[in-house]
Design a protein around this motif. Structure first.
Motif, PDB file in Angstrom:
ATOM      1  N   THR A 227       0.825  -1.205   0.000  1.00 53.59           N
ATOM      2  CA  THR A 227       0.000   0.000   0.000  1.00 53.59           C
ATOM      3  C   THR A 227       0.862   1.258   0.000  1.00 53.59           C
ATOM      4  O   THR A 227       0.593   2.210  -0.759  1.00 53.59           O
ATOM      5  CB  THR A 227      -0.930   0.006   1.224  1.00 53.59           C
ATOM      6  N   LEU A 228       1.892   1.271   0.811  1.00 55.00           N
ATOM      7  CA  LEU A 228       2.755   2.456   0.868  1.00 55.00           C
ATOM      8  C   LEU A 228       3.487   2.675  -0.449  1.00 55.00           C
ATOM      9  O   LEU A 228       3.754   3.824  -0.830  1.00 55.00           O
ATOM     10  CB  LEU A 228       3.749   2.338   2.023  1.00 55.00           C
ATOM     11  N   ALA A 229       3.807   1.615  -1.147  1.00 57.82           N
ATOM     12  CA  ALA A 229       4.436   1.772  -2.460  1.00 57.82           C
ATOM     13  C   ALA A 229       3.505   2.525  -3.408  1.00 57.82           C
ATOM     14  O   ALA A 229       3.947   3.388  -4.186  1.00 57.82           O
ATOM     15  CB  ALA A 229       4.797   0.410  -3.039  1.00 57.82           C
ATOM     16  N   ARG A 230       2.216   2.218  -3.334  1.00 60.04           N
ATOM     17  CA  ARG A 230       1.242   2.940  -4.157  1.00 60.04           C
ATOM     18  C   ARG A 230       1.131   4.405  -3.714  1.00 60.04           C
ATOM     19  O   ARG A 230       1.066   5.317  -4.540  1.00 60.04           O
ATOM     20  CB  ARG A 230      -0.133   2.270  -4.051  1.00 60.04           C
ATOM     21  N   LEU A 231       1.094   4.616  -2.419  1.00 60.07           N
ATOM     22  CA  LEU A 231       0.919   5.972  -1.902  1.00 60.07           C
ATOM     23  C   LEU A 231       2.085   6.876  -2.268  1.00 60.07           C
ATOM     24  O   LEU A 231       1.896   8.067  -2.558  1.00 60.07           O
ATOM     25  CB  LEU A 231       0.742   5.936  -0.383  1.00 60.07           C
ATOM     26  N   HIS A 232       3.288   6.337  -2.277  1.00 58.92           N
ATOM     27  CA  HIS A 232       4.460   7.158  -2.584  1.00 58.92           C
ATOM     28  C   HIS A 232       4.497   7.613  -4.046  1.00 58.92           C
ATOM     29  O   HIS A 232       5.298   8.477  -4.393  1.00 58.92           O
ATOM     30  CB  HIS A 232       5.749   6.425  -2.204  1.00 58.92           C
ATOM     31  N   GLY A 233       3.644   7.069  -4.857  1.00 58.56           N
ATOM     32  CA  GLY A 233       3.557   7.523  -6.240  1.00 58.56           C
ATOM     33  C   GLY A 233       2.512   8.612  -6.450  1.00 58.56           C
ATOM     34  O   GLY A 233       2.313   9.059  -7.585  1.00 58.56           O
ATOM     35  N   ARG A 234       1.892   9.071  -5.384  1.00 54.86           N
ATOM     36  CA  ARG A 234       0.842  10.085  -5.479  1.00 54.86           C
ATOM     37  C   ARG A 234       1.377  11.447  -5.033  1.00 54.86           C
ATOM     38  O   ARG A 234       1.966  11.582  -3.960  1.00 54.86           O
ATOM     39  CB  ARG A 234      -0.348   9.699  -4.600  1.00 54.86           C
ATOM     40  N   ALA A 235       1.102  12.457  -5.836  1.00 51.67           N
ATOM     41  CA  ALA A 235       1.578  13.806  -5.521  1.00 51.67           C
ATOM     42  C   ALA A 235       0.911  14.352  -4.263  1.00 51.67           C
ATOM     43  O   ALA A 235       1.583  15.003  -3.435  1.00 51.67           O
ATOM     44  CB  ALA A 235       1.318  14.748  -6.694  1.00 51.67           C
ATOM     45  N   ASP A 236      -0.395  14.080  -4.083  1.00 56.61           N
ATOM     46  CA  ASP A 236      -1.069  14.622  -2.897  1.00 56.61           C
ATOM     47  C   ASP A 236      -0.535  14.005  -1.617  1.00 56.61           C
ATOM     48  O   ASP A 236      -0.363  14.696  -0.600  1.00 56.61           O
ATOM     49  CB  ASP A 236      -2.586  14.445  -3.001  1.00 56.61           C
ATOM     50  N   PHE A 237      -0.226  12.716  -1.652  1.00 56.96           N
ATOM     51  CA  PHE A 237       0.357  12.061  -0.484  1.00 56.96           C
ATOM     52  C   PHE A 237       1.726  12.645  -0.159  1.00 56.96           C
ATOM     53  O   PHE A 237       2.026  12.940   1.006  1.00 56.96           O
ATOM     54  CB  PHE A 237       0.462  10.557  -0.721  1.00 56.96           C
ATOM     55  N   MET A 238       2.562  12.825  -1.175  1.00 59.42           N
ATOM     56  CA  MET A 238       3.899  13.353  -0.936  1.00 59.42           C
ATOM     57  C   MET A 238       3.851  14.792  -0.423  1.00 59.42           C
ATOM     58  O   MET A 238       4.660  15.195   0.421  1.00 59.42           O
ATOM     59  CB  MET A 238       4.737  13.264  -2.214  1.00 59.42           C
ATOM     60  N   GLN A 239       2.902  15.577  -0.892  1.00 56.92           N
ATOM     61  CA  GLN A 239       2.729  16.931  -0.370  1.00 56.92           C
ATOM     62  C   GLN A 239       2.331  16.896   1.101  1.00 56.92           C
ATOM     63  O   GLN A 239       2.826  17.691   1.913  1.00 56.92           O
ATOM     64  CB  GLN A 239       1.672  17.671  -1.189  1.00 56.92           C
ATOM     65  N   ASP A 240       1.453  15.970   1.447  1.00 62.60           N
ATOM     66  CA  ASP A 240       1.047  15.831   2.845  1.00 62.60           C
ATOM     67  C   ASP A 240       2.201  15.343   3.709  1.00 62.60           C
ATOM     68  O   ASP A 240       2.307  15.710   4.891  1.00 62.60           O
ATOM     69  CB  ASP A 240      -0.137  14.875   2.958  1.00 62.60           C
ATOM     70  N   MET A 241       3.066  14.521   3.151  1.00 63.74           N
ATOM     71  CA  MET A 241       4.249  14.075   3.891  1.00 63.74           C
ATOM     72  C   MET A 241       5.143  15.263   4.244  1.00 63.74           C
ATOM     73  O   MET A 241       5.646  15.368   5.374  1.00 63.74           O
ATOM     74  CB  MET A 241       5.031  13.045   3.069  1.00 63.74           C
ATOM     75  N   GLU A 242       5.350  16.160   3.302  1.00 71.36           N
ATOM     76  CA  GLU A 242       6.192  17.331   3.556  1.00 71.36           C
ATOM     77  C   GLU A 242       5.565  18.229   4.617  1.00 71.36           C
ATOM     78  O   GLU A 242       6.256  18.751   5.497  1.00 71.36           O
ATOM     79  CB  GLU A 242       6.428  18.106   2.260  1.00 71.36           C
ATOM     80  N   ALA A 243       4.249  18.416   4.532  1.00 69.11           N
ATOM     81  CA  ALA A 243       3.564  19.232   5.543  1.00 69.11           C
ATOM     82  C   ALA A 243       3.655  18.579   6.915  1.00 69.11           C
ATOM     83  O   ALA A 243       3.863  19.263   7.928  1.00 69.11           O
ATOM     84  CB  ALA A 243       2.104  19.431   5.141  1.00 69.11           C
ATOM     85  N   ALA A 244       3.513  17.263   6.965  1.00 73.18           N
ATOM     86  CA  ALA A 244       3.601  16.538   8.234  1.00 73.18           C
ATOM     87  C   ALA A 244       5.013  16.608   8.804  1.00 73.18           C
ATOM     88  O   ALA A 244       5.198  16.733  10.028  1.00 73.18           O
ATOM     89  CB  ALA A 244       3.186  15.087   8.031  1.00 73.18           C
ATOM     90  N   ARG A 245       6.016  16.541   7.939  1.00 75.75           N
ATOM     91  CA  ARG A 245       7.406  16.620   8.400  1.00 75.75           C
ATOM     92  C   ARG A 245       7.681  17.973   9.054  1.00 75.75           C
ATOM     93  O   ARG A 245       8.310  18.043  10.122  1.00 75.75           O
ATOM     94  CB  ARG A 245       8.352  16.364   7.228  1.00 75.75           C
ATOM     95  N   ALA A 246       7.193  19.030   8.437  1.00 79.01           N
ATOM     96  CA  ALA A 246       7.389  20.365   8.995  1.00 79.01           C
ATOM     97  C   ALA A 246       6.628  20.518  10.314  1.00 79.01           C
ATOM     98  O   ALA A 246       7.138  21.105  11.282  1.00 79.01           O
ATOM     99  CB  ALA A 246       6.928  21.424   7.993  1.00 79.01           C
ATOM    100  N   GLU A 247       5.422  19.994  10.355  1.00 75.33           N
ATOM    101  CA  GLU A 247       4.616  20.085  11.577  1.00 75.33           C
ATOM    102  C   GLU A 247       5.270  19.304  12.716  1.00 75.33           C
ATOM    103  O   GLU A 247       5.275  19.761  13.875  1.00 75.33           O
ATOM    104  CB  GLU A 247       3.219  19.552  11.299  1.00 75.33           C
ATOM    105  N   LEU A 248       5.807  18.138  12.395  1.00 77.30           N
ATOM    106  CA  LEU A 248       6.472  17.324  13.407  1.00 77.30           C
ATOM    107  C   LEU A 248       7.695  18.046  13.966  1.00 77.30           C
ATOM    108  O   LEU A 248       7.932  18.042  15.189  1.00 77.30           O
ATOM    109  CB  LEU A 248       6.869  15.973  12.809  1.00 77.30           C
TER     110      LEU A 248
END
Length: 277
Positions: A227-248
């Protein structure tokens, strides 16, 4: 079971969707689907990995894998009514994002919808996708859970009626935990050892609760990775990852320490199935 959206979700604006606020839908009936409301995942049904195609059938009697299930079941039984059993009961609770909160000590930061809303939503949506990816195999094989097969009880007696009719293989609950461990390790690599260990123990909790076999936990990890392999190919998921990294990073700088008793959790986790003879 077909997925239905809450009527309000269809009227949400594209602007809200773009910033990652997912529509909530009513919880479905099901043994491991106990939240009062869950956000939509990132993936459509046809985009999910197919557990029925990816996983082998559950172990058959008189095979080494079946014997391994029995051995791990024996080890798990020895931890009944210990602090580790009590922690497994806590790990079983998925209400209010409980699976996410369980990883706060390993992360060293309190994770919840108030302190880290972007991170919390990212994790909730990813867990949703991972859980859904297990359904095809769970439904097809309808593998009997250990407390049913052995005529025993579980750590969550109030859930046993629904668990009896819900397939054991693979574990959606353990798949959620492994997804959390992987994503949080990616966001906080300096905490990866503790996070991955917590992901493993989270899966063990399902065996200690007597609701899953070892094979259920192992194959849950396969579905998490797929599932994560699929998610890492999505632009919206990767954008949310960056936002989460900054928030963390901001939450860590602000000193938002875990509110759980991390010392008690660490002590309970000293009793593991791999270390129990």
């Amino acid at each position: 079971m077909p997925r239905t959206s809450h009527p309000l979700s269809r009227r949400m604006s594209a602007a809200l969707l773009a910033i990652g606020l997912a529509a909530f839908i009513p919880a479905r009936s099901g043994a491991e689907e106990t939240e009062t409301a869950k956000p939509e995942g990132y993936l459509k049904k046809h985009e999910l990995p197919d557990s029925l195609s990816l996983l082998p059938p559950p172990p058959r009697p008189d095979t080494p894998a079946f014997a391994e299930n029995d051995e791990m079941h024996r080890r798990a039984a020895r931890l009944r009514h210990t602090p580790r059993w009590e922690l497994a009961q806590q790990d079983a609770d998925l209400r209010e994002g409980g699976a996410i909160t369980a990883f706060s000590c390993a992360l060293g930061v309190q994770i919840d919808a108030q302190q880290t809303p972007r991170l919390h939503m990212l994790l909730m949506r990813a867990m949703r996708d991972t859980s859904r990816s297990t359904r095809a195999a769970k439904t097809h094989y309808a593998f009997t859970r250990p407390f049913v097969a052995r005529g025993e009880t579980s750590c969550t007696p109030h859930k046993e009626d629904s668990l009896r009719s819900n397939g054991s293989y693979p574990s959606a609950h353990a798949a959620r935990g492994w997804t959390l461990a992987l994503l949080l390790s990616e966001l906080a690599p300096e905490r990866a050892n503790a996070l991955m260990a917590r992901g493993a123990s989270y899966g063990e909790s399902r065996m200690i609760c007597n609701v899953h076999w070892y094979s259920d936990i192992q194959q849950a990890r396969v579905m998490s990775h797929a599932t994560l392999a699929r998610l890492h190919g999505r632009a919206d998921f990767m954008q949310d990852m960056e936002a989460a990294r900054a928030e963390l990073a901001a939450a860590r700088a602000a000193g938002h320490a875990p509110r759980q008793d991390c010392a008690a959790q660490a002590k309970a986790l000293q009793d593991s199935l791999t270390g129990t003879n």
